[in-house]
Design a protein around this motif. Structure first.
Motif, mmCIF file in Angstrom:
data_model
loop_
_atom_site.group_PDB
_atom_site.id
_atom_site.type_symbol
_atom_site.label_atom_id
_atom_site.label_comp_id
_atom_site.label_asym_id
_atom_site.label_seq_id
_atom_site.Cartn_x
_atom_site.Cartn_y
_atom_site.Cartn_z
ATOM 1 N N MET A 154 0.835 -1.205 0.000
ATOM 2 C CA MET A 154 0.000 0.000 0.000
ATOM 3 C C MET A 154 0.875 1.262 0.000
ATOM 4 S SD MET A 154 -3.036 -0.791 -0.424
ATOM 5 C CE MET A 154 -4.431 0.076 0.212
ATOM 6 N N LEU A 155 1.999 1.229 0.703
ATOM 7 C CA LEU A 155 2.922 2.366 0.663
ATOM 8 C C LEU A 155 3.461 2.581 -0.752
ATOM 9 C CD1 LEU A 155 4.928 1.993 3.999
ATOM 10 C CD2 LEU A 155 3.286 3.777 3.398
ATOM 11 N N ASP A 156 3.760 1.493 -1.442
ATOM 12 C CA ASP A 156 4.214 1.597 -2.831
ATOM 13 C C ASP A 156 3.108 2.185 -3.714
ATOM 14 O OD1 ASP A 156 6.659 0.526 -2.162
ATOM 15 O OD2 ASP A 156 6.162 -1.506 -2.846
ATOM 16 N N ILE A 157 1.874 1.766 -3.473
ATOM 17 C CA ILE A 157 0.746 2.284 -4.256
ATOM 18 C C ILE A 157 0.595 3.783 -4.026
ATOM 19 C CG2 ILE A 157 -1.770 2.218 -4.527
ATOM 20 C CD1 ILE A 157 -1.609 -0.813 -3.859
ATOM 21 N N VAL A 158 0.684 4.200 -2.776
ATOM 22 C CA VAL A 158 0.569 5.635 -2.453
ATOM 23 C C VAL A 158 1.684 6.413 -3.138
ATOM 24 C CG1 VAL A 158 0.773 7.319 -0.575
ATOM 25 C CG2 VAL A 158 -0.683 5.316 -0.294
ATOM 26 N N ARG A 159 2.885 5.872 -3.092
ATOM 27 C CA ARG A 159 4.040 6.536 -3.720
ATOM 28 C C ARG A 159 3.815 6.690 -5.230
ATOM 29 N NH1 ARG A 159 7.873 2.947 -2.681
ATOM 30 N NH2 ARG A 159 7.752 3.461 -0.490
ATOM 31 N N GLU A 160 3.328 5.638 -5.872
ATOM 32 C CA GLU A 160 3.090 5.695 -7.311
ATOM 33 C C GLU A 160 1.924 6.615 -7.649
ATOM 34 O OE1 GLU A 160 5.062 4.703 -9.627
ATOM 35 O OE2 GLU A 160 6.394 3.689 -8.232
ATOM 36 N N ALA A 161 0.903 6.635 -6.793
ATOM 37 C CA ALA A 161 -0.231 7.543 -7.013
ATOM 38 C C ALA A 161 0.253 8.994 -6.960
ATOM 39 C CB ALA A 161 -1.329 7.291 -5.980
ATOM 40 N N LYS A 162 1.144 9.289 -6.020
ATOM 41 C CA LYS A 162 1.711 10.650 -5.929
ATOM 42 C C LYS A 162 2.506 10.979 -7.190
ATOM 43 C CE LYS A 162 2.222 11.112 -0.914
ATOM 44 N NZ LYS A 162 3.203 11.214 0.187
ATOM 45 N N THR A 163 3.278 10.022 -7.668
ATOM 46 C CA THR A 163 4.080 10.242 -8.871
ATOM 47 C C THR A 163 3.188 10.535 -10.072
ATOM 48 O OG1 THR A 163 5.792 8.755 -8.020
ATOM 49 C CG2 THR A 163 5.822 9.201 -10.379
ATOM 50 N N VAL A 164 2.135 9.731 -10.235
ATOM 51 C CA VAL A 164 1.197 9.943 -11.344
ATOM 52 C C VAL A 164 0.524 11.303 -11.209
ATOM 53 C CG1 VAL A 164 -0.994 9.153 -12.332
ATOM 54 C CG2 VAL A 164 0.799 7.502 -11.828
ATOM 55 N N ALA A 165 0.089 11.644 -10.006
ATOM 56 C CA ALA A 165 -0.593 12.918 -9.776
ATOM 57 C C ALA A 165 0.314 14.094 -10.105
ATOM 58 C CB ALA A 165 -1.074 13.003 -8.328
ATOM 59 N N GLN A 166 1.566 14.013 -9.679
ATOM 60 C CA GLN A 166 2.503 15.098 -9.954
ATOM 61 C C GLN A 166 2.799 15.198 -11.447
ATOM 62 O OE1 GLN A 166 5.702 14.025 -7.335
ATOM 63 N NE2 GLN A 166 4.831 15.126 -5.584
ATOM 64 N N ALA A 167 2.953 14.047 -12.094
ATOM 65 C CA ALA A 167 3.264 14.043 -13.520
ATOM 66 C C ALA A 167 2.117 14.616 -14.353
ATOM 67 C CB ALA A 167 3.586 12.625 -13.987
ATOM 68 N N GLU A 168 0.891 14.424 -13.907
ATOM 69 C CA GLU A 168 -0.273 14.891 -14.660
ATOM 70 C C GLU A 168 -0.795 16.234 -14.151
ATOM 71 O OE1 GLU A 168 -3.246 11.927 -15.334
ATOM 72 O OE2 GLU A 168 -1.760 10.402 -15.821
ATOM 73 N N GLY A 169 -0.099 16.821 -13.191
ATOM 74 C CA GLY A 169 -0.445 18.157 -12.734
ATOM 75 C C GLY A 169 -1.653 18.249 -11.823
ATOM 76 N N TYR A 170 -1.918 17.213 -11.057
ATOM 77 C CA TYR A 170 -3.036 17.255 -10.105
ATOM 78 C C TYR A 170 -2.615 17.998 -8.847
ATOM 79 C CZ TYR A 170 -5.998 14.109 -12.759
ATOM 80 O OH TYR A 170 -6.798 13.578 -13.723
ATOM 81 N N ASP A 171 -3.549 18.796 -8.330
ATOM 82 C CA ASP A 171 -3.311 19.518 -7.086
ATOM 83 C C ASP A 171 -3.669 18.664 -5.880
ATOM 84 O OD1 ASP A 171 -2.536 22.037 -8.259
ATOM 85 O OD2 ASP A 171 -4.625 22.230 -8.890
ATOM 86 N N MET A 172 -4.636 17.766 -6.071
ATOM 87 C CA MET A 172 -5.096 16.932 -4.963
ATOM 88 C C MET A 172 -5.597 15.599 -5.522
ATOM 89 S SD MET A 172 -8.202 17.587 -2.229
ATOM 90 C CE MET A 172 -7.645 19.212 -1.856
ATOM 91 N N VAL A 173 -5.225 14.507 -4.845
ATOM 92 C CA VAL A 173 -5.719 13.180 -5.195
ATOM 93 C C VAL A 173 -6.241 12.540 -3.919
ATOM 94 C CG1 VAL A 173 -5.127 10.900 -6.084
ATOM 95 C CG2 VAL A 173 -4.142 12.927 -7.134
ATOM 96 N N LEU A 174 -7.465 12.031 -3.991
ATOM 97 C CA LEU A 174 -8.128 11.430 -2.840
ATOM 98 C C LEU A 174 -8.265 9.930 -3.029
ATOM 99 C CD1 LEU A 174 -11.038 14.020 -2.654
ATOM 100 C CD2 LEU A 174 -8.992 13.994 -1.220
ATOM 101 N N ASN A 175 -8.441 9.230 -1.925
ATOM 102 C CA ASN A 175 -8.797 7.820 -1.966
ATOM 103 C C ASN A 175 -10.277 7.744 -2.323
ATOM 104 O OD1 ASN A 175 -9.391 5.124 -1.457
ATOM 105 N ND2 ASN A 175 -8.197 5.048 0.425
#
Length: 171
Positions: A125-146
């Motif tokens: 789950m920590l790896d998933i969170v890390r990858e979700a942050k990477t995707v969000a930053q790469a696509e220019g998201y300001d906020m990503v929620l569960n």
């Protein structure tokens, strides 16, 4: 009076400028279904297989105990008519002791396997969170929620598939 009028107009212009800036700075928000990501990752199946292998000997020993207990119970029932009272008492105690040991072993094994499963799940789950942050930053998201904290969101805001693709190497 002129000063009051000038102050009011200045305040109105200033507040209009603040609202205009807020409207222009619209935030990009998305969500990720953590549970769906977890379930679709090959790493989750690998964890499950690895843990089954890790506890295979313990489960085999528990199964052997269960078989011994069943054999002993069958013997006690089958030979009850020809046993002396002391033999029946002795075999009854053996059955109780074996059942108690089997239950303790089962409980300990279940707790150990659940603990290990939770440890491995937390790592993934920590790896998933890390990858979700990477995707969000790469696509220019300001906020990503569960997705558990989102009541409604359009499909265009769902980053789940992108996170899965990133974690599986794009497969």
């Amino acid at each position: 009076m002129k000063v009051l009028m000038k102050t009011t107009i200045a305040a109105a212009l200033l507040s209009t400028a603040f609202f205009a800036n807020a409207a222009e700075a619209q935030q990009k928000i998305g969500f990720v279904s953590m549970q769906n990501v977890f379930q679709q990752l090959p790493q989750a199946q690998e964890i499950s297989a690895r843990l089954q292998e890790e506890f295979a000997n313990d489960f085999a020993a528990l199964e052997k105990m269960t078989t011994e207990l069943q054999s002993l119970q069958e013997k006690a029932e089958r030979d009850a008519q020809i046993m002396s009272p002391s033999e029946r008492l002795q075999i009854s105690r053996e059955v109780e002791m074996l059942e108690t040991r089997r239950q303790l072993k089962y409980k300990a094994l279940r707790e150990d396997s659940e603990r290990r499963q939770q440890e491995e799940r937390n790592k993934l789950m920590l790896d998933i969170v890390r990858e979700a942050k990477t995707v969000a930053q790469a696509e220019g998201y300001d906020m990503v929620l569960n997705d558990n904290s989102v009541l409604y969101a359009g499909e265009s805001l769902d980053l789940t598939d992108e996170v899965i693709a990133k974690m599986t190497g794009g497969n």
